[in-house]
Design an enzyme around this catalytic site. Structure first.
Site, mmCIF file in Angstrom:
data_model
loop_
_atom_site.group_PDB
_atom_site.id
_atom_site.type_symbol
_atom_site.label_atom_id
_atom_site.label_comp_id
_atom_site.label_asym_id
_atom_site.label_seq_id
_atom_site.Cartn_x
_atom_site.Cartn_y
_atom_site.Cartn_z
ATOM 1 N N TYR A 29 0.842 -1.200 0.000
ATOM 2 C CA TYR A 29 0.000 0.000 0.000
ATOM 3 C C TYR A 29 0.878 1.253 0.000
ATOM 4 O O TYR A 29 0.706 2.128 -0.855
ATOM 5 C CB TYR A 29 -0.951 -0.042 1.198
ATOM 6 C CG TYR A 29 -2.095 0.937 1.129
ATOM 7 C CD1 TYR A 29 -3.222 0.667 0.357
ATOM 8 C CD2 TYR A 29 -2.062 2.127 1.832
ATOM 9 C CE1 TYR A 29 -4.282 1.554 0.290
ATOM 10 C CE2 TYR A 29 -3.111 3.022 1.780
ATOM 11 C CZ TYR A 29 -4.225 2.738 1.005
ATOM 12 O OH TYR A 29 -5.262 3.626 0.940
ATOM 13 N N GLU A 62 2.376 6.170 -7.128
ATOM 14 C CA GLU A 62 1.341 7.075 -7.640
ATOM 15 C C GLU A 62 1.776 8.539 -7.484
ATOM 16 O O GLU A 62 1.631 9.341 -8.424
ATOM 17 C CB GLU A 62 0.028 6.854 -6.887
ATOM 18 C CG GLU A 62 -0.608 5.509 -7.129
ATOM 19 C CD GLU A 62 -1.750 5.208 -6.172
ATOM 20 O OE1 GLU A 62 -2.334 6.157 -5.601
ATOM 21 O OE2 GLU A 62 -2.065 4.024 -5.980
#
Length: 188
Positions: free
Chosen positions: A147, A154
């Site tokens: 995560y 990102e």
């Protein structure tokens, strides 16, 4: 009788959906591994982008699955998770070449793939009541590492996109491109 048939059709649909998504993410992961190991990260997007767009956009169906009651997940959580990734694929990576050819692209694709392959396999096997412990463990353990690496990838893609779209030294709209991670932070 019709309720039982509808439930059976729903389970069959979810099984096909989850296996198809698992296969799609496995392809994304294999292509990413090929380019990382071949030192051709700058060419990763060209090969992975059609499959990545399909499999990530298909996740929009998960919001619908929740709304119509096929799954018990809250639709709001599904919406935030799905939207944040769809945003990165379509509004960041797709429009900015600098966000397509960096190590951040590989980090994002690898992190997403490593999380999604076991997740979709878990969902499919869970429908059959046949989840082996290693898949269970991967499903609920990998996200702890992947995560943060996924979000880092990102953010790196967004940074590269912002530089590309605004030019060096022009940061007036940088917050706009970074608006997406706020949903990720809420999910932590």
């Amino acid at each position: 009788k019709s309720a039982k048939m509808a439930k059976g059709l729903g389970l069959a649909y979810l099984l096909v959906y989850n296996l198809a998504c698992c296969a799609g993410w496995l392809y994304v992961l294999a292509v990413t591994a090929k380019h990382v190991s071949g030192d051709s990260i700058d060419q990763l997007w060209d090969e992975v982008n059609p499959a990545l767009k399909v499999v990530q956009t298909a996740a929009c169906l998960e919001v619908l699955h929740s709304i119509v009651g096929l799954v018990k997940s809250p639709w709001q959580t599904a919406l935030m998770q799905v939207f944040s990734r769809v945003w990165v694929v379509w509004a960041v990576m797709n429009v900015a070449p600098d966000a397509q050819t960096s190590v951040f692209t590989a980090l994002t694709c690898a992190s997403w793939g490593l999380v999604e392959v076991p997740r979709y396999l878990f969902y499919a096997l869970n429908l059959l009541d046949a989840v082996p412990y290693p898949i269970f463990w991967l499903r609920y353990s990998l996200f702890a590492v992947l995560y943060p690496t996924g979000i880092s990838g990102e953010l790196g893609c967004m940074y590269n996109a912002a530089v590309h779209l605004k030019g060096p030294g022009e940061w007036t709209d940088f917050q706009g491109i970074l608006a997406q991670p706020q949903g990720d932070v809420i999910l932590l």
